[in-house]
Design a protein around this motif. Structure first.
Motif, mmCIF file in Angstrom:
data_model
loop_
_atom_site.group_PDB
_atom_site.id
_atom_site.type_symbol
_atom_site.label_atom_id
_atom_site.label_comp_id
_atom_site.label_asym_id
_atom_site.label_seq_id
_atom_site.Cartn_x
_atom_site.Cartn_y
_atom_site.Cartn_z
ATOM 1 N N LEU A 164 0.833 -1.211 0.000
ATOM 2 C CA LEU A 164 0.000 0.000 0.000
ATOM 3 C C LEU A 164 0.860 1.251 0.000
ATOM 4 O O LEU A 164 0.548 2.246 -0.682
ATOM 5 N N HIS A 165 1.946 1.226 0.750
ATOM 6 C CA HIS A 165 2.845 2.384 0.783
ATOM 7 C C HIS A 165 3.442 2.649 -0.594
ATOM 8 O O HIS A 165 3.522 3.807 -1.032
ATOM 9 N N ARG A 166 3.851 1.591 -1.283
ATOM 10 C CA ARG A 166 4.443 1.772 -2.605
ATOM 11 C C ARG A 166 3.440 2.351 -3.596
ATOM 12 O O ARG A 166 3.821 3.022 -4.549
ATOM 13 N N ARG A 167 2.172 2.098 -3.354
ATOM 14 C CA ARG A 167 1.156 2.612 -4.282
ATOM 15 C C ARG A 167 0.648 3.992 -3.891
ATOM 16 O O ARG A 167 0.476 4.860 -4.742
ATOM 17 N N PHE A 168 0.425 4.210 -2.591
ATOM 18 C CA PHE A 168 -0.223 5.449 -2.158
ATOM 19 C C PHE A 168 0.679 6.353 -1.315
ATOM 20 O O PHE A 168 0.308 7.493 -1.031
ATOM 21 N N GLY A 169 1.811 5.838 -0.859
ATOM 22 C CA GLY A 169 2.765 6.661 -0.129
ATOM 23 C C GLY A 169 2.229 7.194 1.180
ATOM 24 O O GLY A 169 1.592 6.488 1.969
ATOM 25 N N LEU A 170 2.459 8.480 1.416
ATOM 26 C CA LEU A 170 2.116 9.106 2.692
ATOM 27 C C LEU A 170 0.614 9.283 2.895
ATOM 28 O O LEU A 170 0.181 9.679 3.984
ATOM 29 N N VAL A 171 -0.171 8.969 1.886
ATOM 30 C CA VAL A 171 -1.629 9.014 2.067
ATOM 31 C C VAL A 171 -2.066 7.951 3.070
ATOM 32 O O VAL A 171 -3.020 8.155 3.833
ATOM 33 N N VAL A 172 -1.357 6.827 3.106
ATOM 34 C CA VAL A 172 -1.763 5.724 3.988
ATOM 35 C C VAL A 172 -1.719 6.129 5.461
ATOM 36 O O VAL A 172 -2.712 5.955 6.175
ATOM 37 N N PRO A 173 -0.596 6.681 5.979
ATOM 38 C CA PRO A 173 -0.627 7.092 7.387
ATOM 39 C C PRO A 173 -1.640 8.192 7.657
ATOM 40 O O PRO A 173 -2.198 8.255 8.765
#
Length: 467
Positions: A164-173
């Motif tokens: 998920l991080h590789r796809r959406f980056g800082l949006v996840v946190p």
């Protein structure tokens, strides 16, 4: 010492030594913090008992903004997990194999603690000790397992969360912070059960920032995946976190204290609250500001060897530090030399120094006995560098050669193993400290944990990987 020198000399040039320092400092501060605020006394039956001094020292509550360092632990964990998972995949490994190897570093030292406590409890019971008293002692010794439960949930979630991080980056946190806010709303206005997810969402949010810090070392990573690490970013995070923290605690409804204090309207750490995430933001800013001078300092052989030595047994130190307190209190009580000065008095403060020194001696002895279990786990596991991004490589060969039914079976067994370990630790943490438990630990908790740890041990030996 010679081995430490050899390990220091073999350190890859690209390793982020600062991450190792932060891990060592975080655990050291947890240990000293727990020891330092402990108040020892006697109950009505004349038995030694203990509690935290924070309830009697409200002036010290802002100090917990620094002393509550579990966010740093999860930040570093995110960085290290991203680094080791990426390196594993670059060598042709897969996430299942990574989880199997990761379990050794976590399960072996924990198993040693639980087995020793259970055996000690059984011996005490055979000698006539009350089952409730046994449980109280073991409950106190296993308090550190509260945080290990959260981490043992976060680790197996690393592969999907890193995807998920590789796809959406800082949006996840950011989304996870929003979920924490929703849980806090439930705690404040109801229903309170809405906050249960914060145990997961709060620590996952910090863990995701560790991913972003790892990706910041790669100039090829998209900007949305990279944590800003400049001095300006550090200052912004520090200032923004402090402002949010003051607004949430001094002005808003959250307690100032970041550790558990009975009677407070909320516990900021159980589950993690928005205020604790503001602390995490503040600490992240401070971490970034201190990174350059700390990195220069760690290039010196002495400091780096000390960091290596602590990290070799860091989980053992964390797991056994309250057992050290139990043993010291029992010894002093048996000798009739257990000081019990009132909290905040000059005598109580003067007792802090010899108390900490005596506990350090006891813990050193415990680490000398049980530390090799963790150290062997680290030596036998594949290298897990915390340096820069691993070179590109095949994803899916080697360990994935047994894909299909065998691969799915192995993955299912890994999930079952982690689930058993987590269930056992969680059940122990949720069981009252005055429950009559002859083994100190609830029997179902011990069975679930040992079953899960046993499955993971079999998988590490190669069982389940053959078609």
């Amino acid at each position: 010492m010679r081995r430490l020198r050899q390990l220091a000399e073999r350190t890859p040039a690209g390793r982020e030594r600062y991450v190792d320092l932060l891990r060592a400092l975080a655990i050291t501060m947890v240990v000293i913090g727990h020891w330092g605020v402990t108040v020892i006394g006697y109950d009505r039956a004349g038995r030694p008992t203990g509690h935290s001094a924070l309830g009697d020292l409200p002036w010290a509550w802002p100090l917990t903004w620094v002393a509550q360092v579990m966010p740093v632990f999860f930040l570093v964990g995110g960085y290290a997990n991203a680094a080791s998972l990426t390196a594993r995949r670059s060598r042709g490994g897969d996430a299942t194999g990574w989880l199997v190897d990761r379990s050794a570093r976590l399960a072996r030292p924990t198993t040693a603690l639980l087995v020793v406590l259970a055996v000690g409890a059984a011996v005490a019971r055979l000698r006539g000790a009350d089952a409730t008293e046994i449980r109280t002692v073991v409950w106190f010794a296993t308090i550190p397992l509260w945080f290990l439960v959260a981490y043992l949930i976060v680790v197996p979630l690393t592969p999907p969360m890193y995807a998920l991080h590789r796809r959406f980056g800082l949006v996840v946190p950011l989304v996870l912070v929003g979920l924490v806010a929703l849980g806090d709303l439930g705690r404040l206005l109801g229903p309170a059960g809405l906050a249960g997810g914060n145990y997961l969402f709060g620590w996952l949010a910090v863990h995701q920032l560790g991913f972003a810090w790892y990706d910041a070392r790669s100039p090829d990573a998209p900007r949305r995946r990279r944590l800003p690490t400049s001095r300006r970013a550090g200052l912004a995070l520090l200032a923004g976190g402090l402002v949010a923290l003051v607004l949430l605690t001094v002005v808003g409804p959250y307690p100032v204290v970041m550790l558990n204090v009975p009677g407070e309207r909320l516990d900021n750490a159980a589950p993690p609250s928005l205020a604790l995430l503001a602390v995490a933001t503040t600490q992240l800013g401070l971490v970034l500001l201190l990174r350059d001078p700390a990195t220069r300092w760690l290039r010196r052989p002495g400091p780096w060897q000390a960091v290596i030595a602590v990290n070799a047994v860091v989980l053992t130190v964390f797991l056994w530090h309250l057992t050290a307190a139990v043993l010291l209190v029992g010894l002093l009580d048996a000798l009739g030399a257990l000081p019990t000065p009132p909290v905040g008095t000059a005598t109580w403060w003067a007792w802090r120094v010899p108390w900490l020194l005596a506990l350090a001696v006891v813990l050193t002895a415990l680490v000398a006995v049980f530390g090799p279990i963790e150290a062997r786990s680290r030596r036998h596991a594949p290298a897990a560098p915390t340096g820069g991004p691993a070179p590109p490589g095949p994803h899916g060969r080697g360990e994935r050669a047994g894909a299909g039914g065998t691969g799915r079976l192995r993955t299912g067994l890994v999930v079952a193993g982690y689930a058993g370990v987590v269930a056992g630790l969680l059940l122990n943490s949720l069981t009252r400290k005055v429950a009559p438990e002859p083994l100190g630990l609830p029997a179902p908790a011990l069975v679930a944990y040992l079953a899960g740890a046993g499955v993971l041990r079999l998988l590490r030996s190669g069982w389940g990987s053959r078609g």
